[in-house]
Design an enzyme around this catalytic site. Structure first.
Site, short mmCIF file in Angstrom:
data_model
loop_
_atom_site.label_atom_id
_atom_site.label_comp_id
_atom_site.label_asym_id
_atom_site.label_seq_id
_atom_site.Cartn_x
_atom_site.Cartn_y
_atom_site.Cartn_z
N HIS A 163 -24.60 51.58 -35.22
CA HIS A 163 -24.84 52.66 -36.70
C HIS A 163 -23.52 52.98 -37.07
CE1 HIS A 163 -22.86 55.62 -34.20
NE2 HIS A 163 -23.73 55.43 -33.29
N HIS A 191 -20.25 52.85 -34.83
CA HIS A 191 -20.05 52.23 -34.20
C HIS A 191 -18.74 51.10 -35.66
CE1 HIS A 191 -23.78 52.89 -31.61
NE2 HIS A 191 -22.94 53.46 -31.67
N CYS A 211 -25.96 65.31 -19.16
CA CYS A 211 -26.44 65.06 -20.30
C CYS A 211 -26.98 63.07 -19.82
CB CYS A 211 -26.14 65.08 -21.10
SG CYS A 211 -26.68 63.77 -22.88
N CYS A 271 -25.08 61.21 -22.77
CA CYS A 271 -23.44 60.68 -22.78
C CYS A 271 -23.30 60.39 -21.47
CB CYS A 271 -23.13 62.71 -22.60
SG CYS A 271 -23.55 63.87 -24.36
N CYS A 305 -26.22 69.92 -24.38
CA CYS A 305 -25.48 68.85 -24.81
C CYS A 305 -24.57 68.99 -26.17
CB CYS A 305 -25.47 67.29 -24.06
SG CYS A 305 -25.09 66.78 -25.15
N HIS A 343 -25.28 66.19 -28.20
CA HIS A 343 -26.62 65.23 -28.97
C HIS A 343 -27.52 66.28 -28.89
CE1 HIS A 343 -25.01 61.86 -26.82
NE2 HIS A 343 -25.82 61.53 -27.84
N LYS A 354 -24.37 65.91 -39.80
CA LYS A 354 -24.26 65.41 -38.86
C LYS A 354 -25.14 64.01 -38.58
CE LYS A 354 -24.64 65.93 -33.80
NZ LYS A 354 -24.49 66.51 -32.94
N LYS A 372 -30.36 59.71 -36.54
CA LYS A 372 -31.50 58.91 -37.16
C LYS A 372 -32.67 60.38 -36.95
CE LYS A 372 -33.08 55.10 -35.16
NZ LYS A 372 -32.71 53.82 -34.22
O1 ME8 Z 1 -19.88 56.74 -26.70
N1 ME8 Z 1 -18.34 58.60 -36.78
O2 ME8 Z 1 -21.03 54.79 -26.71
P1 ME8 Z 1 -21.19 54.95 -28.32
C1 ME8 Z 1 -17.65 58.38 -36.67
N2 ME8 Z 1 -20.11 53.71 -24.56
N3 ME8 Z 1 -17.29 56.87 -35.14
C2 ME8 Z 1 -18.59 57.29 -34.51
C3 ME8 Z 1 -19.38 58.21 -34.76
C4 ME8 Z 1 -19.54 58.76 -35.58
N4 ME8 Z 1 -20.71 60.01 -36.02
N5 ME8 Z 1 -20.26 57.89 -33.62
C5 ME8 Z 1 -20.21 57.06 -32.66
C6 ME8 Z 1 -19.84 55.15 -25.61
N6 ME8 Z 1 -18.97 56.74 -32.87
C7 ME8 Z 1 -20.21 54.79 -24.48
C8 ME8 Z 1 -18.04 54.35 -24.43
S1 ME8 Z 1 -16.64 53.16 -23.75
C9 ME8 Z 1 -15.85 52.31 -21.88
C10 ME8 Z 1 -18.01 53.50 -23.30
C11 ME8 Z 1 -17.94 55.62 -32.60
O3 ME8 Z 1 -22.86 54.14 -28.20
C12 ME8 Z 1 -17.87 55.91 -31.58
O4 ME8 Z 1 -15.83 54.81 -31.60
O5 ME8 Z 1 -21.90 56.13 -28.06
C13 ME8 Z 1 -17.44 56.73 -30.77
O6 ME8 Z 1 -16.20 56.80 -29.48
C14 ME8 Z 1 -18.55 55.67 -30.09
O7 ME8 Z 1 -18.52 54.94 -31.41
C15 ME8 Z 1 -19.90 55.68 -29.37
O8 ME8 Z 1 -20.03 54.81 -29.45
#
Ligand code: ME8
Length: 628
Positions: free
Chosen positions: A18, A21, A126, A129, A144, A147, A295, A298
């Site tokens: 999304h 990412h 969670c 998370c 949490c 979420h 926020k 989906k």
């Molecule tokens: O946390 N605004 O993965 P994840 C800006 N797998 N950036 C955002 C965002 C938003 N609303 N939502 C997500 C994880 N991100 C773990 C990480 S690393 C060793 C393991 C981005 O799929 C932001 O970079 O939940 C956030 O840190 C990341 O997506 C979290 O992706």
């Protein structure tokens, strides 16, 4: 030549990519391209986080084996990064064998350092998370904070990492290295957490099967966060390719979102200390994006549709917007209106017009890049500003002030537009005596555009190359920042390219980049969907139903049996054209009588005012095959 190793978080495969990412990944891509232009040997890493309880559950919900499910979503991430022109050097997946071996090696290194012990844990967990929370971090309904969904009480015998032991060393490191955690507000957040004190953390799970086995006790798997953090070293050969590992480690920059700061700025460095490895040089936690003040989610339909934006406006405006509009360390709110305003003002007007006007003038009055033979008023200022703009924007990029870097570049774009206004080359070109002055002005604009093409390359690689093609260069980036140290490198006499508009203006009333999404109450779960028994149905016979001009009676083969179906499609299809086609039948619909004829199922079709279109399976597939 230096090296530069930049990483993004590895994203959970619990859902397709999304905008959040994409935001981090686009920013990392800008940094990677910037450092390559600066002459560094860059390693840019992104990838997917595929283990743990959450993924285990979601794969089950999809009725798929875990690996197959992970493969499917990882492919979606790769597709999206291709679409956004992400130039990562490697894509790591935590289900890679090589990664899993590295995680075990890292675990052992910490174990051998005496920092792993067995203990009991109870706490609120969670699953989304994949972390424990203290009770005071949850709301009153035990949801949490990220979420807003219920946490679970978990009680297990786990392996623990002696995190608390590293508190003082971490504090000292952060104090001695002011750039280690950025921005400043995040650094302060970590410092105050450390001042409160640290507790040891559980680093294994006994109930989760989908993970890397604990090397000293294969009945448990390694906690998904420890597994995931190791990607930063496994991808560059930890325990497997010492030479590459030594070349790139420590990372120069871990880019992350602010919600995963603790893992990166506390747990990860402490583990590296324990394993005797150097710490990353810099961790930058950016802000969170929202849409229309709410926020992103989906379930509520409050999403930013990246595919839709890219298809409608092109990849570069999307990359430009997200890095220009928001200050990287702070939260940012997306609106369609802001996107359109930026696009029209900065891209269509400022940059698009500059290229258009310059090329139009150049092609009208000269057949190739003109000679700058007659210097005049403003020329020195333009030259100095070009060189200074590059210096400033590169310095801002190093600080990850993407918005400021672009603002600096756009000041130069606007200055060139003003230069054209001030000097009126179209008037000078019309008279023989001043034609060479017009040529010089146009040369300066073309050379300015060469500077711009290099400076915007990290942000908008496609646009950069289009500009280069039009101003007489090759459509590839065959320069680096050293070519911006002096003015006048564009060769007079180069043939000019075809003028093509870069950014057609968006007419506001047509700009609807967002498809409408159903409200939460209208959403169904995968289980609801699975109740439908959809089957490939081959049409054996078709005829009109007498006394109506709307209905066809079909006999279809669904593998195990034949069904008779009445369908309201006669105004769009003749019986002959359907015979032999394989359609989609809702096979578990209660039979109904239509005009006295029993209909044993329903054919899927799209219907509009103009008529209807049935769903036809576009290649041979046995009748009765399940449609999902
Ligand atoms: O946390 N605004 O993965 P994840 C800006 N797998 N950036 C955002 C965002 C938003 N609303 N939502 C997500 C994880 N991100 C773990 C990480 S690393 C060793 C393991 C981005 O799929 C932001 O970079 O939940 C956030 O840190 C990341 O997506 C979290 O992706």
């Amino acid at each position: 030549m230096g090296k530069f190793y930049v990483t993004t978080p590895i994203y959970y495969v619990n859902a397709p990519p999304h905008i959040g990412h994409a935001y981090t990944t686009m920013a990392a891509d800008v940094v990677a391209r910037h450092r390559r232009l600066a002459g560094d040997d860059v390693f840019f890493l992104t990838g997917t986080d595929e283990h743990g309880q959450n993924i285990e559950r979601i794969a089950k919900e999809h009725g798929m084996p875990e690996q197959k499910y992970c493969d499917m979503i990882a492919a979606e991430f790769k597709r999206m990064w291709g679409k956004l022109n992400i130039s990562n050097d490697y894509f790591i997946r935590t289900t890679d064998e090589r990664h899993m071996r590295a995680v075990q090696k890292f675990f052992r290194a910490i174990y051998e350092a005496g920092d792993i012990y067995k203990g009991h844990y109870e706490g609120w967990y969670c699953v989304r998370c994949e972390r424990f929370y203290d009770e005071d971090e949850l709301d009153e309904d035990k949801n949490c904070p990220i979420h807003g969904l219920p946490v679970e009480w978990v009680k297990e015998e786990n392996y623990f990492f002696a995190l608390s032991k590293y508190r003082d060393r971490l504090l000292k490191h952060i104090e001695e290295n002011p750039d280690f955690i950025q921005p400043e507000s995040r650094r302060n957040e970590v410092l105050s957490l450390l001042e409160e004190g640290l507790e040891d953390v559980s680093i294994s799970r006994s109930t989760v099967k989908w993970g890397v086995p604990v090397p000293i006790d294969p009945s448990q798997t390694i906690y998904v966060w420890m597994d995931a953090l190791c990607n930063y070293i496994s991808a560059i050969g930890y325990g497997d390719d010492e030479e590459t590992f030594k070349r790139y480690w420590p990372a120069d920059l871990h880019l992350i979102g602010k919600e995963i700061l603790r893992f990166h700025a506390i747990m990860w460095p402490a583990m590296l200390m324990s394993a005797g490895l150097p710490l990353p040089r810099r961790i930058f936690a950016h802000g969170w994006l929202t849409k229309e003040g709410k926020k992103l989610s989906k379930t509520t339909g409050n999403i930013i549709d990246i595919d839709g934006l890219v298809e409608r406006f092109g990849v570069d405006p999307v990359r430009y917007f997200f890095l220009r509009e928001f200050s990287f360390g702070k939260d940012g709110d997306y609106t369609d209106q802001a996107f359109i305003t930026r696009y029209n003002a900065d891209l269509a007007n400022d940059l698009g017009n500059l290229l258009n006007r310059t090329l139009g003038l150049a092609r009208k009055h000269f057949d190739s890049v003109p000679h700058p033979s007659r210097p005049g008023e403003h020329d020195d200022e333009i030259r100095d500003m070009a060189i200074e703009t590059h210096r400033l924007s590169a310095e801002k990029l190093d600080r990850l002030a993407f918005d400021e870097a672009l603002e600096t570049i756009w000041n130069f774009v606007r200055r060139l537009n003003k230069y054209i206004q001030q000097t009126e080359p179209w008037r000078l070109a019309a008279e023989e005596g001043t034609r060479d002055r017009a040529g010089t002005i146009i040369y300066n604009c073309l050379e300015g555009l060469r500077f711009i093409s290099v400076m915007i390359y990290p942000f908008m690689p496609e646009t950069s190359l289009k500009i280069r093609e039009q101003i007489g260069l090759r459509g590839e980036m065959d320069e680096d920042y050293s070519s911006l140290e002096s003015w006048g490198r564009l060769k007079p006499g180069l043939p000019l390219g075809e003028p093509k508009p870069l950014f057609p203006r968006i007419k506001v009333e047509r700009a609807t980049p967002q498809p409408t999404k159903p409200k939460e109450e209208a959403m169904i779960t995968i289980e609801d969907f699975r109740k439908l028994d959809l089957r490939a149905a081959k049409v054996l016979e078709a005829e009109r139903v007498e006394g109506t001009d709307r209905l066809l009676k079909l006999v279809v083969d669904i593998g195990t049996e034949r069904r008779q179906v009445v369908a309201g499609i006669a105004q769009s299809y003749s019986p002959e054209e359907l015979v032999g086609k394989t359609l989609v039948l809702v096979a578990n619909l209660k039979p109904a009588k239509i005009r006295g004829i029993e209909s044993q199922g329903m054919i899927l079709a799209a219907e509009s005012k103009e008529g209807c279109a049935v769903v036809i399976l576009d290649r041979d597939i046995p009748p009765g095959t399940r449609v999902r």
